[in-house]
Design an enzyme around this catalytic site. Structure first.
Site, PDB file in Angstrom:
ATOM      1  N   TYR A   1       3.006  -7.270  16.421  1.00  0.00           N
ATOM      2  CA  TYR A   1       3.388  -6.383  15.310  1.00  0.00           C
ATOM      3  C   TYR A   1       4.213  -5.213  15.841  1.00  0.00           C
ATOM      4  O   TYR A   1       5.306  -4.924  15.346  1.00  0.00           O
ATOM      5  CB  TYR A   1       2.140  -5.854  14.579  1.00  0.00           C
TER       6      TYR A   1
ATOM      7  N   ASN B   1      -2.162   5.284   8.057  1.00  0.00           N
ATOM      8  CA  ASN B   1      -2.281   5.799   6.686  1.00  0.00           C
ATOM      9  C   ASN B   1      -3.590   5.363   6.053  1.00  0.00           C
ATOM     10  O   ASN B   1      -4.118   4.300   6.370  1.00  0.00           O
ATOM     11  CB  ASN B   1      -1.170   5.221   5.816  1.00  0.00           C
TER      12      ASN B   1
ATOM     13  N   ASP C   1       3.754   4.526  14.738  1.00  0.00           N
ATOM     14  CA  ASP C   1       3.498   5.151  16.050  1.00  0.00           C
ATOM     15  C   ASP C   1       3.196   4.094  17.121  1.00  0.00           C
ATOM     16  O   ASP C   1       3.228   4.387  18.316  1.00  0.00           O
ATOM     17  CB  ASP C   1       2.353   6.170  15.965  1.00  0.00           C
ATOM     18  N   GLU C   2       2.917   2.855  16.691  1.00  0.00           N
ATOM     19  CA  GLU C   2       2.513   1.830  17.662  1.00  0.00           C
ATOM     20  C   GLU C   2       3.649   1.437  18.594  1.00  0.00           C
ATOM     21  O   GLU C   2       3.413   0.854  19.650  1.00  0.00           O
ATOM     22  CB  GLU C   2       1.963   0.595  16.940  1.00  0.00           C
TER      23      GLU C   2
ATOM     24  N   ILE D   1     -17.291  -3.068  13.778  1.00  0.00           N
ATOM     25  CA  ILE D   1     -16.464  -2.226  14.656  1.00  0.00           C
ATOM     26  C   ILE D   1     -16.075  -3.054  15.885  1.00  0.00           C
ATOM     27  O   ILE D   1     -16.932  -3.646  16.543  1.00  0.00           O
ATOM     28  CB  ILE D   1     -17.243  -0.969  15.085  1.00  0.00           C
TER      29      ILE D   1
ATOM     30  N   ASP E   1     -13.902  -7.538  20.548  1.00  0.00           N
ATOM     31  CA  ASP E   1     -12.768  -6.622  20.476  1.00  0.00           C
ATOM     32  C   ASP E   1     -11.481  -7.353  20.080  1.00  0.00           C
ATOM     33  O   ASP E   1     -11.376  -8.570  20.230  1.00  0.00           O
ATOM     34  CB  ASP E   1     -12.572  -5.943  21.843  1.00  0.00           C
TER      35      ASP E   1
ATOM     36  N   PHE F   1       0.825  -1.214   0.000  1.00  0.00           N
ATOM     37  CA  PHE F   1       0.000   0.000   0.000  1.00  0.00           C
ATOM     38  C   PHE F   1       0.864   1.272   0.000  1.00  0.00           C
ATOM     39  O   PHE F   1       0.886   2.034  -0.977  1.00  0.00           O
ATOM     40  CB  PHE F   1      -0.940  -0.068   1.210  1.00  0.00           C
ATOM     41  N   ILE F   2       1.596   1.506   1.092  1.00  0.00           N
ATOM     42  CA  ILE F   2       2.335   2.777   1.186  1.00  0.00           C
ATOM     43  C   ILE F   2       3.510   2.769   0.211  1.00  0.00           C
ATOM     44  O   ILE F   2       3.787   3.763  -0.456  1.00  0.00           O
ATOM     45  CB  ILE F   2       2.831   3.035   2.623  1.00  0.00           C
TER      46      ILE F   2
HETATM   47  P1  NAD Z   1       1.413  -3.562   3.255  1.00  0.00           P
HETATM   48  O1  NAD Z   1       1.131  -4.755   4.068  1.00  0.00           O
HETATM   49  O2  NAD Z   1       0.366  -2.991   2.381  1.00  0.00           O
HETATM   50  O3  NAD Z   1       2.690  -3.812   2.340  1.00  0.00           O
HETATM   51  C1  NAD Z   1       3.841  -4.469   2.804  1.00  0.00           C
HETATM   52  C2  NAD Z   1       4.661  -4.876   1.587  1.00  0.00           C
HETATM   53  O4  NAD Z   1       5.860  -5.508   2.054  1.00  0.00           O
HETATM   54  C3  NAD Z   1       3.934  -5.872   0.676  1.00  0.00           C
HETATM   55  O5  NAD Z   1       4.042  -5.480  -0.665  1.00  0.00           O
HETATM   56  C4  NAD Z   1       4.662  -7.182   0.940  1.00  0.00           C
HETATM   57  O6  NAD Z   1       4.648  -8.058  -0.176  1.00  0.00           O
HETATM   58  C5  NAD Z   1       6.057  -6.692   1.298  1.00  0.00           C
HETATM   59  N1  NAD Z   1       6.770  -7.669   2.130  1.00  0.00           N
HETATM   60  C6  NAD Z   1       6.342  -8.234   3.288  1.00  0.00           C
HETATM   61  N2  NAD Z   1       7.251  -9.120   3.732  1.00  0.00           N
HETATM   62  C7  NAD Z   1       8.277  -9.097   2.838  1.00  0.00           C
HETATM   63  C8  NAD Z   1       9.494  -9.798   2.750  1.00  0.00           C
HETATM   64  N3  NAD Z   1       9.829 -10.728   3.652  1.00  0.00           N
HETATM   65  N4  NAD Z   1      10.320  -9.534   1.719  1.00  0.00           N
HETATM   66  C9  NAD Z   1       9.988  -8.619   0.791  1.00  0.00           C
HETATM   67  N5  NAD Z   1       8.819  -7.947   0.800  1.00  0.00           N
HETATM   68  C10 NAD Z   1       7.987  -8.175   1.826  1.00  0.00           C
HETATM   69  O7  NAD Z   1       1.946  -2.486   4.308  1.00  0.00           O
HETATM   70  P2  NAD Z   1       1.857  -0.908   4.343  1.00  0.00           P
HETATM   71  O8  NAD Z   1       0.650  -0.512   5.076  1.00  0.00           O
HETATM   72  O9  NAD Z   1       2.135  -0.363   2.993  1.00  0.00           O
HETATM   73  O10 NAD Z   1       3.106  -0.598   5.309  1.00  0.00           O
HETATM   74  C11 NAD Z   1       4.405  -0.375   4.773  1.00  0.00           C
HETATM   75  C12 NAD Z   1       5.354  -0.012   5.906  1.00  0.00           C
HETATM   76  O11 NAD Z   1       4.867   1.129   6.611  1.00  0.00           O
HETATM   77  C13 NAD Z   1       5.514  -1.100   6.955  1.00  0.00           C
HETATM   78  O12 NAD Z   1       6.853  -1.120   7.380  1.00  0.00           O
HETATM   79  C14 NAD Z   1       4.601  -0.653   8.100  1.00  0.00           C
HETATM   80  O13 NAD Z   1       5.059  -1.135   9.335  1.00  0.00           O
HETATM   81  C15 NAD Z   1       4.771   0.852   7.994  1.00  0.00           C
HETATM   82  N6  NAD Z   1       3.641   1.637   8.513  1.00  0.00           N
HETATM   83  C16 NAD Z   1       2.371   1.427   8.049  1.00  0.00           C
HETATM   84  C17 NAD Z   1       1.342   2.252   8.482  1.00  0.00           C
HETATM   85  C18 NAD Z   1      -0.087   2.054   7.983  1.00  0.00           C
HETATM   86  O14 NAD Z   1      -0.979   2.732   8.481  1.00  0.00           O
HETATM   87  N7  NAD Z   1      -0.350   1.198   7.028  1.00  0.00           N
HETATM   88  C19 NAD Z   1       1.599   3.257   9.407  1.00  0.00           C
HETATM   89  C20 NAD Z   1       2.914   3.431   9.875  1.00  0.00           C
HETATM   90  C21 NAD Z   1       3.931   2.624   9.403  1.00  0.00           C
HETATM   91  O1  DAU Z   2      -0.739   3.280  13.750  1.00  0.00           O
HETATM   92  C1  DAU Z   2       0.006   2.840  12.639  1.00  0.00           C
HETATM   93  C2  DAU Z   2      -0.434   1.437  12.307  1.00  0.00           C
HETATM   94  O2  DAU Z   2      -1.736   1.555  11.731  1.00  0.00           O
HETATM   95  C3  DAU Z   2       0.509   0.721  11.358  1.00  0.00           C
HETATM   96  O3  DAU Z   2       1.753   0.592  11.959  1.00  0.00           O
HETATM   97  C4  DAU Z   2      -0.077  -0.651  10.978  1.00  0.00           C
HETATM   98  O4  DAU Z   2       0.742  -1.283  10.019  1.00  0.00           O
HETATM   99  C5  DAU Z   2      -1.461  -0.439  10.385  1.00  0.00           C
HETATM  100  O5  DAU Z   2      -2.055  -1.668  10.090  1.00  0.00           O
HETATM  101  C6  DAU Z   2      -2.334   0.351  11.347  1.00  0.00           C
HETATM  102  O6  DAU Z   2      -2.632  -0.446  12.521  1.00  0.00           O
HETATM  103  P1  DAU Z   2      -4.089  -0.445  13.178  1.00  0.00           P
HETATM  104  O7  DAU Z   2      -4.250  -1.652  13.981  1.00  0.00           O
HETATM  105  O8  DAU Z   2      -4.347   0.873  13.833  1.00  0.00           O
HETATM  106  O9  DAU Z   2      -4.964  -0.477  11.830  1.00  0.00           O
HETATM  107  P2  DAU Z   2      -6.319  -1.245  11.461  1.00  0.00           P
HETATM  108  O10 DAU Z   2      -6.805  -0.633  10.201  1.00  0.00           O
HETATM  109  O11 DAU Z   2      -6.171  -2.719  11.526  1.00  0.00           O
HETATM  110  O12 DAU Z   2      -7.291  -0.801  12.647  1.00  0.00           O
HETATM  111  C7  DAU Z   2      -7.578   0.564  12.913  1.00  0.00           C
HETATM  112  C8  DAU Z   2      -8.494   0.609  14.111  1.00  0.00           C
HETATM  113  O13 DAU Z   2      -9.782   0.106  13.727  1.00  0.00           O
HETATM  114  C9  DAU Z   2      -8.046  -0.249  15.271  1.00  0.00           C
HETATM  115  O14 DAU Z   2      -8.352   0.410  16.485  1.00  0.00           O
HETATM  116  C10 DAU Z   2      -8.880  -1.539  15.138  1.00  0.00           C
HETATM  117  C11 DAU Z   2     -10.170  -1.039  14.504  1.00  0.00           C
HETATM  118  N1  DAU Z   2     -10.831  -1.957  13.574  1.00  0.00           N
HETATM  119  C12 DAU Z   2     -10.102  -2.495  12.570  1.00  0.00           C
HETATM  120  C13 DAU Z   2     -10.694  -3.335  11.654  1.00  0.00           C
HETATM  121  C14 DAU Z   2      -9.892  -3.940  10.534  1.00  0.00           C
HETATM  122  C15 DAU Z   2     -12.203  -2.220  13.702  1.00  0.00           C
HETATM  123  O15 DAU Z   2     -12.853  -1.682  14.618  1.00  0.00           O
HETATM  124  N2  DAU Z   2     -12.781  -3.038  12.804  1.00  0.00           N
HETATM  125  C16 DAU Z   2     -12.086  -3.619  11.769  1.00  0.00           C
HETATM  126  O16 DAU Z   2     -12.680  -4.359  10.980  1.00  0.00           O
END
Ligand code: NAD
Ligand code: DAU
Length: 361
Positions: free
Chosen positions: A161, A191, A136-137, A217, A292, A12-13
């Site tokens: 995680y 994000n 931030d986690e 939720i 939850d 994604f990112i």
């Molecule tokens: P995502 O799960 O959408 O993508 C992760 C990518 O990493 C995938 O394309 C996957 O194929 C690749 N990957 C996983 N394991 C691998 C491996 N062993 N070798 C090579 N590639 C591998 O994740 P995202 O949400 O895009 O997050 C990207 C980064 O940002 C992560 O490090 C995550 O911890 C960090 N992050 C995410 C968020 C968020 O809200 N999504 C917030 C803060 C930080």
């Molecule tokens: O804070 C940054 C993190 O944000 C990243 O480091 C992680 O990679 C990313 O997955 C995300 O983690 P969260 O656990 O916050 O994201 P998620 O979208 O899974 O959940 C967001 C909030 O919503 C969380 O409090 C759990 C809740 N939730 C999630 C899902 C999927 C629900 O209530 N229902 C749901 O179906």
């Protein structure tokens, strides 16, 4: 910056960042290294701007030889390390892969990068950068009344995680401190935007609401997250690569703190407006409160004054503007949505996680 190794660039990112980077820098070459887990997809890289400056390598950061090959084949001067397992719920169900990819994978990358960097000339070493993407986690959960945390705040990760990300951050810092590897780290909040795998809150709710399925939720939905539009995150990483001080950590967030219930209600009311003829309106009626998440962190909130003051970075999207763009993207990209929904990983997730949770089992 000439040859940038982006790990996890099909996620994604990462895929949004690759797009951003190719647009932002007209000469940069992007080497995208991704093993394509369930969360990564080559579909996320369709229609890249100036795609001939992008090389995709399908491989695994758990494989040190594969990483070493990349450094031998390309003169990498910058690494932006996104690759990771990223879903908290999955880390609770099966933590092992989080340890392997997030901790050992990061260690492998650091080792290969360090060996390569130490062979560079003085000038080459100066131009080198290892940027690590974190979360931030790692700071742990806050109470409603706590102030947002800055970069000095102690780490207190509470899910597998978060613990795996915290471990990887410590390894990156250790390589900076011990070997002088020029590292930077960013810790970002939640994000949202295009190409997010629909196991995460926003895309899951958007897709479920579009097709009239329930909106699960967790708990009472009072937990608070701070949301950032993905392009604002890319811009922050770019600012750190351009102007960030080596060895430093920067918090990145969108200044959009909302409860999960508020977020889902906002998605519902935007969908009511954007799909006026939908038979599922009002979409709010689809909300259900389910079991939850074990150990569910109540709140994350970051103090971002360091990056705003030192680097002049600010988020551009508000939650409303970013959400409207995001929902429009999911509505307009039917082919992407339908291929992702057909993936076994998505179907299994819905069956294993949501149906069981909704039944309280
Ligand atoms: P995502 O799960 O959408 O993508 C992760 C990518 O990493 C995938 O394309 C996957 O194929 C690749 N990957 C996983 N394991 C691998 C491996 N062993 N070798 C090579 N590639 C591998 O994740 P995202 O949400 O895009 O997050 C990207 C980064 O940002 C992560 O490090 C995550 O911890 C960090 N992050 C995410 C968020 C968020 O809200 N999504 C917030 C803060 C930080
Ligand atoms: O804070 C940054 C993190 O944000 C990243 O480091 C992680 O990679 C990313 O997955 C995300 O983690 P969260 O656990 O916050 O994201 P998620 O979208 O899974 O959940 C967001 C909030 O919503 C969380 O409090 C759990 C809740 N939730 C999630 C899902 C999927 C629900 O209530 N229902 C749901 O179906």
């Amino acid at each position: 910056m000439q040859n940038v190794l982006v790990t996890g660039g099909a996620g994604f990112i990462g895929s949004n960042f690759v797009r951003y980077l190719l647009k932002q820098d007209p000469t940069v070459q992007v080497i995208n290294f991704d093993v394509l887990t369930y969360a990564g997809s080559i579909e996320n890289l369709k229609g890249l701007p100036d795609a001939d400056r992008h090389t995709f390598i399908h491989d695994d950061i758990r494989d040190t030889d594969a990483l070493a090959d990349v450094f031998e084949s390309f003169e990498i001067d910058t690494i932006v390390h996104f690759a990771a397992e990223t879903h908290v719920d999955r880390s609770i169900l099966g933590p092992a892969i989080f340890i392997e990819s997030n901790i050992l994978g990061t260690f492998n990358l650091l080792e290969v990068a360090r060996k390569n960097w130490s062979g560079h000339s003085h000038q080459g070493q100066h131009a080198f950068r290892f940027h690590h993407i974190s979360s931030d986690e790692v700071y742990g959960a806050l109470r409603a009344e706590d102030p947002p945390v800055n970069e000095q705040h102690a780490y207190a990760p509470r899910s597998p995680y978060a613990a795996s990300k915290a471990s990887s951050d410590f390894l990156v810092r250790a390589y900076g401190h011990t070997y002088d590897l020029p590292i930077t780290i960013s810790n970002c909040s939640n994000n949202f935007g295009p190409f997010q795998f629909p196991e995460k809150l926003m895309p899951l709710m958007i897709l479920n609401a579009m097709s009239g399925e329930s909106l699960p939720i967790y708990g009472d939905g009072s937990q608070i997250r701070d949301w950032i539009y993905v392009d604002d995150h890319s811009a922050a990483v770019w600012a750190i690569l351009q102007k960030g001080r080596v060895g430093e950590t920067y918090n990145v967030a969108g200044d959009n703190q909302y409860t999960n219930k508020e977020i889902v209600e906002m998605i519902c009311s935007l969908l009511d407006k954007m799909l006026p003829a939908s038979s599922h309106s009002p979409h709010k009626q689809l909300i259900t409160f389910v079991d939850d998440r074990p150990g569910h962190d109540f709140r994350y909130a970051l103090d971002t004054s360091k990056i705003t003051t030192d680097l002049g970075w600010h988020p551009h999207e508000t939650l409303q503007s970013g959400l409207r763009k995001t929902i429009a993207w999911y509505l307009e990209n039917e082919a992407w949505v339908s291929q992702i929904k057909q993936r076994p990983a998505y179907q299994e997730w819905i069956e294993e996680n949501y149906l069981k949770r909704a039944e309280g089992g």
